[in-house]
Design a protein around this motif. Structure first.
Motif, short mmCIF file in Angstrom:
data_model
loop_
_atom_site.label_atom_id
_atom_site.label_comp_id
_atom_site.label_asym_id
_atom_site.label_seq_id
_atom_site.Cartn_x
_atom_site.Cartn_y
_atom_site.Cartn_z
N ALA A 1 71.66 32.31 7.38
CA ALA A 1 71.36 30.90 7.15
C ALA A 1 71.38 30.05 8.42
N ALA A 2 72.36 30.21 9.27
CA ALA A 2 72.46 29.37 10.47
C ALA A 2 71.29 29.62 11.42
N ASP A 3 70.92 30.88 11.62
CA ASP A 3 69.80 31.19 12.50
C ASP A 3 68.48 30.67 11.91
N ALA B 1 63.38 23.50 14.28
CA ALA B 1 62.50 23.47 15.46
C ALA B 1 61.03 23.53 15.05
N MET B 2 60.71 24.38 14.09
CA MET B 2 59.33 24.51 13.61
C MET B 2 58.87 23.19 12.98
N VAL C 1 54.88 29.21 11.03
CA VAL C 1 55.84 30.16 10.45
C VAL C 1 55.81 31.48 11.23
N ALA C 2 54.60 31.96 11.51
CA ALA C 2 54.47 33.21 12.27
C ALA C 2 55.04 33.05 13.67
N GLN C 3 54.72 31.95 14.34
CA GLN C 3 55.19 31.73 15.71
C GLN C 3 56.72 31.62 15.74
N ALA C 4 57.31 30.99 14.73
CA ALA C 4 58.77 30.84 14.68
C ALA C 4 59.47 32.13 14.27
N GLY C 5 58.73 33.09 13.75
CA GLY C 5 59.32 34.37 13.34
C GLY C 5 60.26 34.26 12.15
N LEU C 6 59.96 33.35 11.22
CA LEU C 6 60.86 33.12 10.10
C LEU C 6 61.06 34.34 9.21
#
Length: 96
Positions: A14-16, A23-24, A71-76
């Motif tokens: 959750a924290a990560d 940020a996204m 979403v892809a760029q942030a690597g969620l």
């Protein structure tokens, strides 16, 4: 239209995930003039939480690809347990 995106996250991630989503969403706010929100259910189950991202007042044709790319760029995906579910809602005209 408003985008509502919900998904599960394990308590340990959750924290990560929160840092990455914040940020996204900040980048999306700057690029698209949207006022995103991040929410979660008040209680979890089996070590997992349900989260929801809200993107009010966006144009689906323009915003959907931008959100997918962000979403892809942030690597969620590395922190999310299962799929992201996207729902679209529109305002109804007032009754009065």
């Amino acid at each position: 239209m408003d985008f509502y995106v919900y998904y599960k996250v394990q308590d340990a991630a959750a924290a990560d995930l929160q840092a990455a989503v914040i940020a996204m969403q900040a980048a999306l706010a700057g690029a698209h003039g949207v006022a995103p929100q991040l929410k979660r259910r008040p209680s979890g189950a089996d070590g997992a939480q349900t989260w929801m991202e809200v993107y009010p007042g966006v144009t689906p044709a323009a915003f959907a690809p931008a959100l997918d790319a962000a979403v892809a760029q942030a690597g969620l995906a590395r922190w999310i347990a299962g799929p992201r579910h996207v729902e679209l809602f529109e305002d109804l005209p007032p009754c009065a």
